[in-house]
Design a protein around this motif. Structure first.
Motif, mmCIF file in Angstrom:
data_model
loop_
_atom_site.group_PDB
_atom_site.id
_atom_site.type_symbol
_atom_site.label_atom_id
_atom_site.label_comp_id
_atom_site.label_asym_id
_atom_site.label_seq_id
_atom_site.Cartn_x
_atom_site.Cartn_y
_atom_site.Cartn_z
ATOM 1 N N THR A 186 -22.608 82.854 37.642
ATOM 2 C CA THR A 186 -23.767 82.398 38.412
ATOM 3 C C THR A 186 -25.032 82.917 37.757
ATOM 4 O O THR A 186 -25.142 84.113 37.447
ATOM 5 N N ILE A 187 -26.010 82.061 37.564
ATOM 6 C CA ILE A 187 -27.269 82.473 36.941
ATOM 7 C C ILE A 187 -28.050 83.371 37.897
ATOM 8 O O ILE A 187 -28.348 82.990 39.027
ATOM 9 N N ARG A 213 -21.877 91.816 34.649
ATOM 10 C CA ARG A 213 -22.930 90.932 34.179
ATOM 11 C C ARG A 213 -22.726 90.630 32.701
ATOM 12 O O ARG A 213 -22.168 91.433 31.959
ATOM 13 N N CYS A 240 -26.274 86.427 33.746
ATOM 14 C CA CYS A 240 -25.278 85.794 34.611
ATOM 15 C C CYS A 240 -24.409 86.804 35.353
ATOM 16 O O CYS A 240 -23.935 87.790 34.757
ATOM 17 N N PHE A 277 -23.568 79.367 27.379
ATOM 18 C CA PHE A 277 -23.325 78.761 28.683
ATOM 19 C C PHE A 277 -23.611 77.264 28.619
ATOM 20 O O PHE A 277 -24.383 76.777 27.804
ATOM 21 N N TYR A 279 -33.258 83.396 34.334
ATOM 22 C CA TYR A 279 -33.180 82.650 33.074
ATOM 23 C C TYR A 279 -34.571 82.351 32.547
ATOM 24 O O TYR A 279 -35.584 82.448 33.253
#
Length: 490
Positions: A430-431, A457, A450, A489, A434
């Motif tokens: 899960t971001i 992480r 992430c 990703f 960013y």
């Protein structure tokens, strides 16, 4: 008899100088600007005798190569017996100021000078014109005291994903803050643009500012040939302006010396209190990426030590290397957002010499406090990737409890939950934050911090054009699921 404790630290002289020589090779080098600033400060205070009486001179490291710059300043002002101090990058600028005040309060020194400066614009002009510049060579001279940070500012995991310049780190933290505040990407960009337009307007009224013309919010918000995107949503005019020739000199002395030299009481500015956090952690490992516990606890303690409340602050200079730094301070310290957040024009427009801006800000704050007796001014400090935090309050009236200083490092360390940062992972994530890094006019690489299902992480990147365009144009991606493989990703 004096009404003040003789060891009360007082800022009796403060000045900033700058030059903007367009001809390559012209102008003074950085240490000469520092000397000029210190001399200007003493002259404005009507107390040139302060210079030869300096017992310690403290200078933070800059972009220059002097090995003992404080010694050069000492020689330039005739303080040949002064102890020299060099603070390495990563040591908070507030630490340097607090050391000066505390040494006076403890009776270890009577006069301490803090100075710093850069001549980066001069170097840039010379580079453009192909002119070779020389810098004073100290042939390996060493400072009497050398201050260094105690940990790294970023990790290899972050570097491997493409993070290097601070702008990328701050843009990622700001995406997490934006998401936590419930702002859309567009609202976030609008708010930043409006705030930085206000900073530019402040700079136009500051004769010591680097940029003298106002810049409109619409220009600041969006990238253009003259406002290149660096790390979405940060363009050039969201960033600190390092290419400046600026210096500042602050002269602190005891109340006893100020009275002995006959320095007019109307020229005194009292450092009331200072607080710091030196709890170091790499950005991507911070579980609450949108929080800054350093400012939360440093601010809380500062108000306790002075009996002030956020609404009591008349003047503010919030450290403004990037928008996130300003925005998170407002959040964590509950500062009134409807007031001016800068007295200089901030680091984009006032000028942001690499490791000296806080001294520029303090000099301007002192000037304004002397013009408005009884008011209180807040100056804050950031070091690293919003790694270390510092706060200081100043006024023409002393703190009832005298100079106060507190280190909230342990409280911050305890409050800051850290995630294990791993360099290899495959699967869903899960971001948490960013950005999209640019090279020239084009997006180069998206980088995302992430969260993994295990609670660990990682930092991953993506160079697929279609994904980068989505990150730039299709709304908020914090909280979205991605798949990671081989460090990338999608």
């Amino acid at each position: 008899m004096s009404q003040y404790d003789p060891n009360t630290p007082v800022l009796v002289a403060a000045a900033a100088v700058q030059q903007r020589e367009e001809a390559a090779g012209e102008g003074q080098e950085a240490v000469e600007l520092m000397v000029a600033a210190v001399k200007k400060a003493a002259d404005q205070a009507g107390a040139p005798a302060l210079l030869s009486r300096a017992q310690r001179i403290e200078v933070p490291k800059g972009m220059w190569h002097y090995s003992d710059p404080a010694r050069l300043v000492a020689e330039g002002i005739g303080a040949t017996q002064a102890e020299s101090v060099l603070a390495e990058i990563g040591v908070s600028q507030q630490t340097v100021i607090s050391r000066a005040c505390t040494s006076i309060a403890d009776g270890e020194a009577e006069v301490v000078i803090v100075a710093g400066g850069e001549a980066k614009y001069r170097a840039l002009r010379a580079q453009i014109e192909g002119v070779e510049l020389t810098e004073t060579d100290q042939q390996g001279a060493k400072p009497d005291i050398y201050l260094t940070p105690d940990a790294e500012l970023w990790s290899e995991v972050e570097s491997a994903a493409g993070l290097g310049m601070p702008v990328g780190f701050y843009a990622i933290m700001d995406s997490a803050l934006r998401h936590a505040q419930g702002l859309s990407v567009g609202e976030h960009r609008d708010q930043m643009a409006a705030q930085y337009e206000q900073f530019s307007q402040i700079a136009t009224a500051n004769p010591d500012a680097w940029v003298s013309e106002p810049v409109e919010a619409a220009f600041i918000r969006d990238h253009s040939p003259k406002n290149k995107m660096l790390a979405f949503p940060y363009a050039k005019f969201h960033n600190s302006q390092w290419n400046v020739d600026q210096a500042a000199g602050l002269i602190f002395c005891s109340a006893a010396v100020a009275e002995e030299l006959g320095i007019d009481r109307k020229q005194w500015v009292f450092p009331l209190a200072a607080t710091e956090s030196n709890a170091m952690s790499v950005m991507s490992a911070r579980k609450d990426l949108h929080r800054n516990y350093g400012f939360h606890y440093a601010g809380k303690k500062l108000f306790e030590l002075t009996g002030k409340q956020p609404e009591d602050i008349d003047l503010m200079e919030l450290y403004s290397c990037f928008p996130q730094a300003v925005r998170v301070q407002l959040e964590e310290m509950s500062l009134p957002a409807d007031r001016s957040l800068s007295v200089t024009g901030a680091m984009t427009f006032g000028g942001g010499p690499l490791n000296n801006f806080v001294f520029q800000a303090t000099a301007k704050m002192a000037e304004l406090l002397l013009q408005n007796p009884g008011q209180t001014g807040l100056v804050t400090t950031v070091s690293g990737m919003n790694t270390k935090q510092g706060c200081a309050l100043y006024s023409t009236e002393p703190n009832a409890n005298g100079w106060q200083i507190a280190d909230v490092t342990e409280e911050v360390r305890e409050a800051t939950a850290l995630c294990e940062l791993v360099d290899s992972y495959e699967g869903s994530a899960t971001i948490a934050g960013y950005t999209v890094l640019f090279q020239g006019d084009a997006p180069w690489r998206a980088v995302a911090v992430c969260d993994l299902p295990s609670g660990k992480r990682t930092v991953a990147y993506c160079e697929q054009q279609v994904i980068m365009e989505a990150l730039l144009e299709q709304g908020e991606f914090v909280g979205r699921q991605v798949a990671i493989a081989e460090g990338q990703f999608h």
